[in-house]
Design an enzyme around this catalytic site. Structure first.
Site, PDB file in Angstrom:
ATOM      1  N   GLU A 488      53.353   0.633  41.192  1.00  0.00           N
ATOM      2  CA  GLU A 488      51.930   0.643  41.524  1.00  0.00           C
ATOM      3  C   GLU A 488      51.135   0.204  40.304  1.00  0.00           C
ATOM      4  O   GLU A 488      50.795  -0.954  40.180  1.00  0.00           O
ATOM      5  CB  GLU A 488      51.517   2.045  41.991  1.00  0.00           C
ATOM      6  CG  GLU A 488      50.236   2.049  42.804  1.00  0.00           C
ATOM      7  CD  GLU A 488      50.110   3.301  43.658  1.00  0.00           C
ATOM      8  OE1 GLU A 488      49.008   3.520  44.175  1.00  0.00           O
ATOM      9  OE2 GLU A 488      51.100   4.044  43.803  1.00  0.00           O
ATOM     10  N   ASP A 495      40.153   7.210  41.029  1.00  0.00           N
ATOM     11  CA  ASP A 495      40.699   7.875  39.858  1.00  0.00           C
ATOM     12  C   ASP A 495      39.824   7.608  38.635  1.00  0.00           C
ATOM     13  O   ASP A 495      39.524   8.509  37.841  1.00  0.00           O
ATOM     14  CB  ASP A 495      42.122   7.385  39.579  1.00  0.00           C
ATOM     15  CG  ASP A 495      43.046   7.530  40.771  1.00  0.00           C
ATOM     16  OD1 ASP A 495      42.665   7.112  41.871  1.00  0.00           O
ATOM     17  OD2 ASP A 495      44.149   8.073  40.607  1.00  0.00           O
ATOM     18  N   GLU A 763      49.858  14.082  39.148  1.00  0.00           N
ATOM     19  CA  GLU A 763      49.139  13.604  40.325  1.00  0.00           C
ATOM     20  C   GLU A 763      48.884  14.739  41.313  1.00  0.00           C
ATOM     21  O   GLU A 763      47.822  14.820  41.926  1.00  0.00           O
ATOM     22  CB  GLU A 763      49.947  12.504  41.012  1.00  0.00           C
ATOM     23  CG  GLU A 763      49.306  11.927  42.255  1.00  0.00           C
ATOM     24  CD  GLU A 763      50.108  10.779  42.834  1.00  0.00           C
ATOM     25  OE1 GLU A 763      49.533   9.964  43.578  1.00  0.00           O
ATOM     26  OE2 GLU A 763      51.324  10.680  42.543  1.00  0.00           O
TER      27      GLU A 763
END
Length: 884
Positions: A488, A495, A763
């Site tokens: 990714e 974010d 995360e």
């Protein structure tokens, strides 16, 4: 209150004494002596200091610019501002004659203080203009003659040239489609990596400038450049990665502008005379790593005595130059290094090294073996609960580097044009035990100046600060990425916006975000919608994949946060049309004033349980969230219009905001103040964004506190609620509850990952569960900075540092005592200089020390040892000591 404070305070109030100011830290466009500026009216900034620790307030300034270095008190100049009555010492624009490409200019400044005393001239600074227009380039785009694809060996390009005079100055201008690494006479040009950086290449392509004077020699010289796929054509994006997104062939554009000591000039540039081949770098790609086969290397290929008779002529490539822009943001460089913390043999017998820190970069390894030996280094963030090397959360990313030896000589290897996110490496291909001295992990990130620090009496909070900073380091890699390890590594907008205020405390992100925001505007859809990731590699503008609340609001939130952190109106000027287009896009999606259409991520990764029979999953209506962010972006647009003196927009959006908030109350709030989504995030956003009538706010804060109690003092917020949670509590008198949440160490909480051994922000709140198992591998990054947004609260409330005016021209120091802390300390290097605070409780006494930079003022609020009964003092620059 000590006598030293009384004396300094009386000085500031009466201005009875005039201190001699010294000017320092002269910057041009926020850079120190830059050699590549393409802004036609660059801006100047400086800081004030003095020798007697007395406040100095600027009353006026004069800036002089010349094309030759200043000598003595020479007042002849290309441009002088004259004496300008102003206390501004940042972002003063050049208003003189047009500046010329490639020319060097010098500038200096003097100021007058409030007593009319002149400082005298500063030391001079300089800048050099870059190549202002595409017509200034002599170079041609060139590419490899051979097959050039993602999976093919990296092209090598080179040429020889002769310099028949002594060189006074030489500057190399370089860019590429793909990554480049350049050498002159066998020496690397510059110390940057992953150049030319990542922008929306079809619209904005950066070039870099390097002073290469010291690398040139009279006589024979050679320049060599290696090209890599980079962001330009590596497969990008999860699940369905797209290769060749911007183009399918790499290319180089380079010229070296040389000035001899006699004043004559020479230009070496890419053209048909260059030659190409390939070498040891057989494969290099962002997600999968690289393969270096030294059996195929061409030793000395970038030196003048290399024989290139069997190399092939380059191709002239039909690429444009009108998208070229100078680079202002800091390049990616090497930083901290780590030696192995321990060497592990896993239950499956694999050789694993633990570096003790989850970082982003690569491993340098020293190898010795036989021709054809192959050594593979794989990367992982964690070991599983059995102690095995775990890579499932990398998804399709191989994240491995392979080195093939050509002989028995000992050599040190490192990857090229690739990087990894890791704490652990697995080594295969080395016989016998691993020697820890042969391995060094190197951290890479954008070379932003560290500006903030925070520490306190609680070791877990200090580790939290460490994790926040390392999450930022690992993910601020030319663009603000969501994660650095899996397939990714994209510039997810949500974010970035939630973390932006914390980011500005930790590091100087002024140029970093200014650059990225221009790509936000460049990739914004014609409708005004904002893509999910910037640069946008999901759609290439052909269809719209974006428009989510909280993510698209990056268009308004970060520009405003950067303006308030740095006081630079240019950011708002650059982004205003983008900001306006985003709000207008939302307005077009609304029905009866409500944003109840479109796809939204909502409060991403909020607290939820698989079996929600008791309704404990903290689900917040996505459209309720969307309405809150609609209002917030509109409010920011109003604020920005005021700053930029856009009266029509200010009036229009002020009326619109009233309708947005009334629609929210009508749709989502009962007469008694119950919000339809009775969650922490719903109350936090309603309070933080002023969505409720004044009479309903106090009870809403009480409902928020009650909700927190229902979860035994745990947060339940996700990406959008978490950044504002402690702030909303503190504003409405519940700082004690904010401290409880901050210090909670069981799931879900900020400290739970730390108790699990985290060295960066995760995360997910439970990336590693209490039984040692993992969250779903499809989305479980252990270096994902969004929840690190709590750092902003730690700086502003625990250390007590808050800007009262944009750029900290006026400062508020107001620490909130609590959480059982006996001391806390914060430092922040603002545009005017260093701010620092430290408070300490000893027995029933609070001692506090504050430092305020020159040319600013501050309101200091000093609490008693219980954190109550603040006393306010208005002060100027200096260091002050308080006791209560």
């Amino acid at each position: 209150m000590r006598k030293s404070f009384l004396i300094a305070s009386l000085f500031f109030i009466s201005h009875a004494v005039s201190a001699q100011a010294v000017l320092k830290d002269l910057l041009t466009e926020n850079l120190k002596n830059p050699i590549c500026i393409d802004v036609r009216a660059p801006r100047f900034s400086w800081q004030l200091s003095e020798k007697d620790n007395k406040p100095v307030m600027q009353q006026a300034y004069e800036v002089q610019v010349d094309s030759v270095a200043f000598t003595g008190n020479n007042t002849n100049s290309l441009w002088s501002s004259g004496k300008i009555k102003s206390d501004q010492s940042v972002y003063i624009p050049y208003l003189g004659k047009p500046l010329l490409s490639g020319h060097r200019y010098f500038w200096r400044v003097r100021i007058w203080d409030i007593k009319g005393t002149c400082s005298g001239w500063s030391e001079q600074a300089f800048w050099k203009m870059g190549l202002i227009s595409s017509s200034d380039w002599h170079a041609q785009w060139v590419g490899a003659a051979s097959n050039d694809t993602v999976n093919a060996p990296a092209p090598l390009l080179r040429t020889n040239f002769i310099l028949n005079k002594k060189v006074r100055e030489a500057t190399a201008y370089i860019t590429a489609h793909g990554f480049y690494e350049a050498q002159l006479n066998g020496h690397k040009i510059g110390d940057a990596f992953l150049t030319p950086g990542w922008t929306s290449y079809n619209k904005r392509l950066q070039y870099q400038a390097y002073d290469v004077t010291a690398l040139l020699a009279e006589g024979e010289n050679a320049v060599g450049v290696t090209l890599g796929s980079g962001w330009y054509r590596s497969p990008l994006g999860p699940y369905n990665p797209r290769a060749n997104f911007y183009g399918d062939r790499t290319a180089l554009l380079m010229e070296i502008r040389i000035t001899y000591t006699d004043g004559s000039e020479k230009i070496i540039s890419t053209d048909r005379s260059w030659k190409s081949s390939t070498g040891a770098l057989q494969f290099a790609e962002i997600y999968n790593g690289c393969i270096i086969d030294t059996r195929l290397e061409k030793s000395g290929w970038a030196k003048p005595d290399f024989d290139d008779h069997d190399w092939h002529a380059v191709r002239i490539m039909p690429y444009a130059k009108n998208t070229l822009i100078a680079t202002y943001n800091e390049p990616v460089k090497q930083h901290e290094v780590f030696k192995p913390l321990k060497i592990i043999t896993t239950p499956h017998g694999e050789k694993v090294i633990d570096f003790g820190q989850n970082l982003v970069g690569w491993v340098k390894v020293t190898l010795k073996g036989h021709r054809g030996d192959s050594v593979k280094i794989a990367h992982a963030e964690v070991l599983d609960k059995a102690g095995e090397f775990y890579t499932e959360n990398l998804r399709a990313a191989k994240a491995e580097n392979i080195y093939i030896l050509k002989d028995t000589a000992k050599r040190t290897f490192e990857p090229q044009f690739s990087w990894q996110g890791f704490r652990y490496i697995k080594v295969s291909g080395i016989k016998g035990p691993l020697n820890p001295e042969d391995f060094t992990a190197v951290a890479i990130y954008s070379d932003m100046k560290a500006t903030g620090s925070f520490s306190c009496s609680n070791p877990l909070l200090n580790q939290l600060q460490h994790n926040i900073q390392w999450g930022q380091k690992g993910n601020f890699l030319d663009v603000p990425t969501d994660c650095p390890q899996r397939d990714e590594r994209l510039g997810w907008t949500g974010d970035a916006q939630v973390f932006s205020r914390t980011a500005a405390f930790n590091m100087d992100v002024h140029n970093f975000f200014s650059k990225w925001l221009k790509d936000v505007a460049a990739d914004q859809y014609a409708s005004g919608s904002i893509p999910y990731v910037i640069p946008d590699v999901f759609t290439n503008g052909n269809n719209e994949v974006g428009g989510s609340s909280g993510w698209g609001d990056v268009a308004t939130i970060i520009p405003w946060n950067m303006y308030y952190a740095y006081g630079d109106k240019k950011i708002l000027e650059n982004q205003f049309q983008s900001m306006k287009a985003w709000v207008n896009y939302i307005q077009k999606q609304t029905r009866n004033g409500l944003w109840v259409t479109g796809n939204h991520f909502g409060d991403w990764l909020f607290y939820s349980v698989n079996n929600d029979r008791d309704g404990t999953s903290a689900i917040t209506n996505k459209y309720l969230i969307a309405q809150c962010f609609y209002a917030y972006s509109t409010q920011i647009l109003i604020n920005s219009a005021k700053v930029l003196n856009k009266k029509a927009e200010e009036e229009y959006y002020t009326k619109l905001l009233l309708k947005i908030k009334q629609a929210f109350v009508n749709e989502y709030v009962t007469a008694n103040g119950l919000i339809s989504s009775d969650t922490q995030t719903a109350y936090v956003l309603a309070l933080e964004f002023d969505m409720l009538p004044v009479k309903l706010r106090k009870q809403a804060a009480a409902r928020l506190v009650k909700n927190i109690g229902l979860y035994q003092d745990h947060l339940t917020t996700g990406f959008l609620g978490t950044p504002y949670l402690c702030d909303a509590l503190s504003k409405f008198g519940y700082a004690d509850v904010a401290y409880k949440l901050l210090l909670q160490d069981t799931y879900p909480s900020w400290l739970y990952p730390i108790k699990q051994g985290a060295t960066t922000i995760w995360e997910r709140w439970d990336g590693i569960k209490t039984d040692g198992s993992f969250e779903e591998s499809s989305m479980n990054s252990y270096n994902h900075y969004a929840y690190g947004a709590i750092g902003d609260w730690m700086y502003r409330y625990i250390a007590g540092i808050t800007p009262a005016a944009p750029g900290y021209k006026k400062i508020i120091i107001k620490p909130v005592i609590g959480g059982g802390l006996s001391w806390a300390e914060g430092k922040y290097d603002c545009p005017y200089g260093n701010i620092s605070t430290k408070w300490e409780i000893t027995g029933k006494k609070l001692n506090m020390t504050v430092t305020i930079p020159q040319n600013t003022t501050a309101d200091i609020f000093v609490p008693d040892f219980e954190g109550k009964n603040y006393k306010k003092y208005t002060i100027g620059a200096g260091t002050y000591h308080y006791s209560r």
